[in-house]
Design a protein around this motif. Structure first.
Motif, PDB file in Angstrom:
ATOM      1  N   LEU A   1      42.171  45.246  34.870  1.00  0.00           N
ATOM      2  CA  LEU A   1      42.413  44.052  34.452  1.00  0.00           C
ATOM      3  C   LEU A   1      43.259  43.574  35.485  1.00  0.00           C
ATOM      4  CD1 LEU A   1      42.999  44.225  30.674  1.00  0.00           C
ATOM      5  CD2 LEU A   1      41.036  42.975  32.057  1.00  0.00           C
ATOM      6  N   ALA A   2      44.284  44.396  35.966  1.00  0.00           N
ATOM      7  CA  ALA A   2      45.381  44.172  36.948  1.00  0.00           C
ATOM      8  C   ALA A   2      44.501  43.664  38.325  1.00  0.00           C
ATOM      9  CB  ALA A   2      46.258  45.293  37.350  1.00  0.00           C
ATOM     10  N   ALA A   3      43.240  44.045  38.640  1.00  0.00           N
ATOM     11  CA  ALA A   3      42.650  43.847  39.879  1.00  0.00           C
ATOM     12  C   ALA A   3      41.943  42.581  39.509  1.00  0.00           C
ATOM     13  CB  ALA A   3      41.567  44.808  40.063  1.00  0.00           C
ATOM     14  N   TRP A   4      41.423  42.039  38.494  1.00  0.00           N
ATOM     15  CA  TRP A   4      40.828  41.011  38.095  1.00  0.00           C
ATOM     16  C   TRP A   4      41.670  39.867  37.712  1.00  0.00           C
ATOM     17  CZ3 TRP A   4      35.863  39.521  39.132  1.00  0.00           C
ATOM     18  CH2 TRP A   4      35.121  40.646  39.482  1.00  0.00           C
ATOM     19  N   ALA A   5      42.958  40.171  37.266  1.00  0.00           N
ATOM     20  CA  ALA A   5      43.778  38.947  36.818  1.00  0.00           C
ATOM     21  C   ALA A   5      43.733  37.905  37.505  1.00  0.00           C
ATOM     22  CB  ALA A   5      45.206  39.736  36.443  1.00  0.00           C
ATOM     23  N   GLU A   6      44.078  37.917  38.922  1.00  0.00           N
ATOM     24  CA  GLU A   6      44.302  36.833  39.874  1.00  0.00           C
ATOM     25  C   GLU A   6      42.922  35.908  39.741  1.00  0.00           C
ATOM     26  OE1 GLU A   6      46.536  37.334  43.200  1.00  0.00           O
ATOM     27  OE2 GLU A   6      48.004  38.610  42.167  1.00  0.00           O
ATOM     28  N   ARG A   7      41.862  36.404  40.050  1.00  0.00           N
ATOM     29  CA  ARG A   7      40.770  35.866  39.998  1.00  0.00           C
ATOM     30  C   ARG A   7      40.215  35.324  38.654  1.00  0.00           C
ATOM     31  NH1 ARG A   7      36.600  40.197  42.948  1.00  0.00           N
ATOM     32  NH2 ARG A   7      37.806  40.001  44.919  1.00  0.00           N
ATOM     33  N   LEU A   8      40.503  35.733  37.660  1.00  0.00           N
ATOM     34  CA  LEU A   8      39.953  35.380  36.475  1.00  0.00           C
ATOM     35  C   LEU A   8      41.027  34.255  35.814  1.00  0.00           C
ATOM     36  CD1 LEU A   8      38.159  38.180  34.614  1.00  0.00           C
ATOM     37  CD2 LEU A   8      37.219  36.276  35.706  1.00  0.00           C
ATOM     38  N   SER A   9      42.242  34.423  35.989  1.00  0.00           N
ATOM     39  CA  SER A   9      43.386  33.748  35.695  1.00  0.00           C
ATOM     40  C   SER A   9      43.284  33.194  34.187  1.00  0.00           C
ATOM     41  CB  SER A   9      43.573  32.546  36.402  1.00  0.00           C
ATOM     42  OG  SER A   9      44.864  31.815  36.285  1.00  0.00           O
ATOM     43  N   SER A  10      42.912  33.955  33.119  1.00  0.00           N
ATOM     44  CA  SER A  10      42.589  33.567  31.833  1.00  0.00           C
ATOM     45  C   SER A  10      43.499  34.152  30.833  1.00  0.00           C
ATOM     46  CB  SER A  10      41.291  34.354  31.401  1.00  0.00           C
ATOM     47  OG  SER A  10      40.869  34.173  30.201  1.00  0.00           O
ATOM     48  N   ARG A  11      43.972  33.459  29.771  1.00  0.00           N
ATOM     49  CA  ARG A  11      44.879  33.921  28.907  1.00  0.00           C
ATOM     50  C   ARG A  11      44.291  35.057  28.178  1.00  0.00           C
ATOM     51  NH1 ARG A  11      43.417  29.143  25.051  1.00  0.00           N
ATOM     52  NH2 ARG A  11      41.925  30.073  23.738  1.00  0.00           N
ATOM     53  N   TRP A  12      42.785  35.185  28.217  1.00  0.00           N
ATOM     54  CA  TRP A  12      42.083  36.394  27.457  1.00  0.00           C
ATOM     55  C   TRP A  12      42.447  37.698  28.283  1.00  0.00           C
ATOM     56  CZ3 TRP A  12      41.105  35.368  22.955  1.00  0.00           C
ATOM     57  CH2 TRP A  12      40.677  34.400  22.343  1.00  0.00           C
TER      58      TRP A  12
ATOM     59  N   GLY B   1      35.045  37.128  29.529  1.00  0.00           N
ATOM     60  CA  GLY B   1      33.895  36.930  30.407  1.00  0.00           C
ATOM     61  C   GLY B   1      32.966  35.764  29.819  1.00  0.00           C
ATOM     62  N   LEU B   2      33.116  35.508  28.737  1.00  0.00           N
ATOM     63  CA  LEU B   2      32.462  34.164  28.193  1.00  0.00           C
ATOM     64  C   LEU B   2      33.121  32.974  28.749  1.00  0.00           C
ATOM     65  CD1 LEU B   2      31.889  35.163  24.590  1.00  0.00           C
ATOM     66  CD2 LEU B   2      29.887  34.635  26.000  1.00  0.00           C
ATOM     67  N   ALA B   3      34.408  32.746  28.696  1.00  0.00           N
ATOM     68  CA  ALA B   3      35.076  31.781  29.439  1.00  0.00           C
ATOM     69  C   ALA B   3      34.613  31.549  30.816  1.00  0.00           C
ATOM     70  CB  ALA B   3      36.570  31.994  28.805  1.00  0.00           C
ATOM     71  N   GLN B   4      34.541  32.716  31.560  1.00  0.00           N
ATOM     72  CA  GLN B   4      34.323  32.653  32.819  1.00  0.00           C
ATOM     73  C   GLN B   4      33.095  31.962  33.131  1.00  0.00           C
ATOM     74  OE1 GLN B   4      36.533  33.104  35.256  1.00  0.00           O
ATOM     75  NE2 GLN B   4      35.082  33.049  37.027  1.00  0.00           N
ATOM     76  N   ARG B   5      32.035  32.605  32.544  1.00  0.00           N
ATOM     77  CA  ARG B   5      30.664  31.948  32.566  1.00  0.00           C
ATOM     78  C   ARG B   5      30.521  30.531  32.356  1.00  0.00           C
ATOM     79  NH1 ARG B   5      24.953  33.598  30.414  1.00  0.00           N
ATOM     80  NH2 ARG B   5      24.063  33.433  32.461  1.00  0.00           N
TER      81      ARG B   5
ATOM     82  N   SER C   1      38.931  40.781  23.715  1.00  0.00           N
ATOM     83  CA  SER C   1      39.430  39.857  24.412  1.00  0.00           C
ATOM     84  C   SER C   1      38.861  39.932  26.165  1.00  0.00           C
ATOM     85  CB  SER C   1      41.075  39.911  24.877  1.00  0.00           C
ATOM     86  OG  SER C   1      41.367  39.732  23.455  1.00  0.00           O
ATOM     87  N   VAL C   2      38.347  40.929  26.533  1.00  0.00           N
ATOM     88  CA  VAL C   2      37.736  40.961  27.743  1.00  0.00           C
ATOM     89  C   VAL C   2      36.338  40.343  27.461  1.00  0.00           C
ATOM     90  CG1 VAL C   2      36.530  42.830  29.246  1.00  0.00           C
ATOM     91  CG2 VAL C   2      38.740  43.284  28.396  1.00  0.00           C
TER      92      VAL C   2
ATOM     93  N   THR D   1      45.231  38.441  29.664  1.00  0.00           N
ATOM     94  CA  THR D   1      46.429  38.709  29.350  1.00  0.00           C
ATOM     95  C   THR D   1      46.512  39.360  28.066  1.00  0.00           C
ATOM     96  OG1 THR D   1      47.444  36.875  30.655  1.00  0.00           O
ATOM     97  CG2 THR D   1      48.827  37.824  28.957  1.00  0.00           C
ATOM     98  N   PHE D   2      45.908  38.572  26.964  1.00  0.00           N
ATOM     99  CA  PHE D   2      45.480  39.350  25.514  1.00  0.00           C
ATOM    100  C   PHE D   2      45.108  40.800  25.709  1.00  0.00           C
ATOM    101  CE2 PHE D   2      44.889  34.751  23.564  1.00  0.00           C
ATOM    102  CZ  PHE D   2      46.318  34.683  23.642  1.00  0.00           C
ATOM    103  N   ALA D   3      44.043  41.063  26.603  1.00  0.00           N
ATOM    104  CA  ALA D   3      43.350  42.025  26.723  1.00  0.00           C
ATOM    105  C   ALA D   3      44.245  43.332  27.176  1.00  0.00           C
ATOM    106  CB  ALA D   3      42.078  42.082  27.487  1.00  0.00           C
ATOM    107  N   ALA D   4      44.897  42.813  28.405  1.00  0.00           N
ATOM    108  CA  ALA D   4      45.889  43.968  28.692  1.00  0.00           C
ATOM    109  C   ALA D   4      46.979  44.272  27.814  1.00  0.00           C
ATOM    110  CB  ALA D   4      46.696  43.046  30.104  1.00  0.00           C
ATOM    111  N   HIS D   5      47.764  43.228  26.838  1.00  0.00           N
ATOM    112  CA  HIS D   5      48.533  43.460  25.831  1.00  0.00           C
ATOM    113  C   HIS D   5      47.870  44.575  24.931  1.00  0.00           C
ATOM    114  CE1 HIS D   5      52.062  41.383  26.676  1.00  0.00           C
ATOM    115  NE2 HIS D   5      51.391  40.195  27.262  1.00  0.00           N
ATOM    116  N   GLY D   6      46.744  44.225  24.441  1.00  0.00           N
ATOM    117  CA  GLY D   6      45.933  45.164  23.579  1.00  0.00           C
ATOM    118  C   GLY D   6      45.639  46.403  24.134  1.00  0.00           C
ATOM    119  N   PHE D   7      45.554  46.572  25.350  1.00  0.00           N
ATOM    120  CA  PHE D   7      45.263  47.889  25.832  1.00  0.00           C
ATOM    121  C   PHE D   7      46.525  48.589  26.013  1.00  0.00           C
ATOM    122  CE2 PHE D   7      41.457  46.521  28.712  1.00  0.00           C
ATOM    123  CZ  PHE D   7      40.531  46.382  27.554  1.00  0.00           C
ATOM    124  N   PHE D   8      47.354  48.118  26.254  1.00  0.00           N
ATOM    125  CA  PHE D   8      48.729  48.786  26.776  1.00  0.00           C
ATOM    126  C   PHE D   8      49.570  49.109  25.428  1.00  0.00           C
ATOM    127  CE2 PHE D   8      53.404  48.580  27.413  1.00  0.00           C
ATOM    128  CZ  PHE D   8      53.401  50.009  27.994  1.00  0.00           C
ATOM    129  N   TRP D   9      49.624  48.099  24.755  1.00  0.00           N
ATOM    130  CA  TRP D   9      50.480  48.364  23.275  1.00  0.00           C
ATOM    131  C   TRP D   9      49.572  49.365  22.523  1.00  0.00           C
ATOM    132  CZ3 TRP D   9      55.322  48.038  23.678  1.00  0.00           C
ATOM    133  CH2 TRP D   9      56.035  47.321  24.360  1.00  0.00           C
TER     134      TRP D   9
END
Length: 125
Positions: free
Chosen positions: A55-66, A118-122, A113-114, A68-76
């Motif tokens: 997610l960290a690698a893709w975050a700048e390319r996708l720039s999606s709130r999803w 992906g759906l939002a990116q498409r 959220s991932v 960020t939600f995914a990262a929070h879900g994974f970490f917490w």
């Protein structure tokens, strides 16, 4: 997304540390379920550390709130899921097992959220 890279490092560090402790330090306790709880926690924590790196690698390319939600879900989620298993193993307080599914749900929401990212990116491509 520097903070998610740091979160991946913390998550991975904990997973390796607790996994090694389960393999070497807990095997003498005599209760195999204690070792399995820690191994399970370490496994989930390591997988989600890798997911955070992705997610960290893709975050700048996708720039999606999803993302960020995914990262929070994974970490917490990994922290709560694995942490509750670690505490269960060390403190032998069975009620801690009731906390574990909260972390599992958070991890699942992270993966959902991932999917949404992906759906939002498409749609925007």
């Amino acid at each position: 997304m520097r903070h998610w890279l740091i979160a991946a490092g913390i998550t991975g560090l904990m997973g390796v540390g607790f996994g090694a402790f389960a393999a070497h330090g807990l095997s003498q306790r005599g209760d195999p379920s204690v070792v399995e709880w820690v191994k399970t926690g370490a496994s989930y924590q390591l997988w989600h550390a890798a997911a955070l790196l992705g997610l960290a690698a893709w975050a700048e390319r996708l720039s999606s709130r999803w993302i960020t939600f995914a990262a929070h879900g994974f970490f917490w989620g990994a922290l709560i899921f694995s942490g509750s298993l670690y505490l269960l193993a060390f403190l032998q307080q069975r009620w801690l097992g009731a906390i574990t599914p909260i972390g599992g749900v958070l991890m699942m929401l992270g993966w959902l959220s991932v999917c949404f990212a992906g759906l939002a990116q498409r749609r925007s491509a």
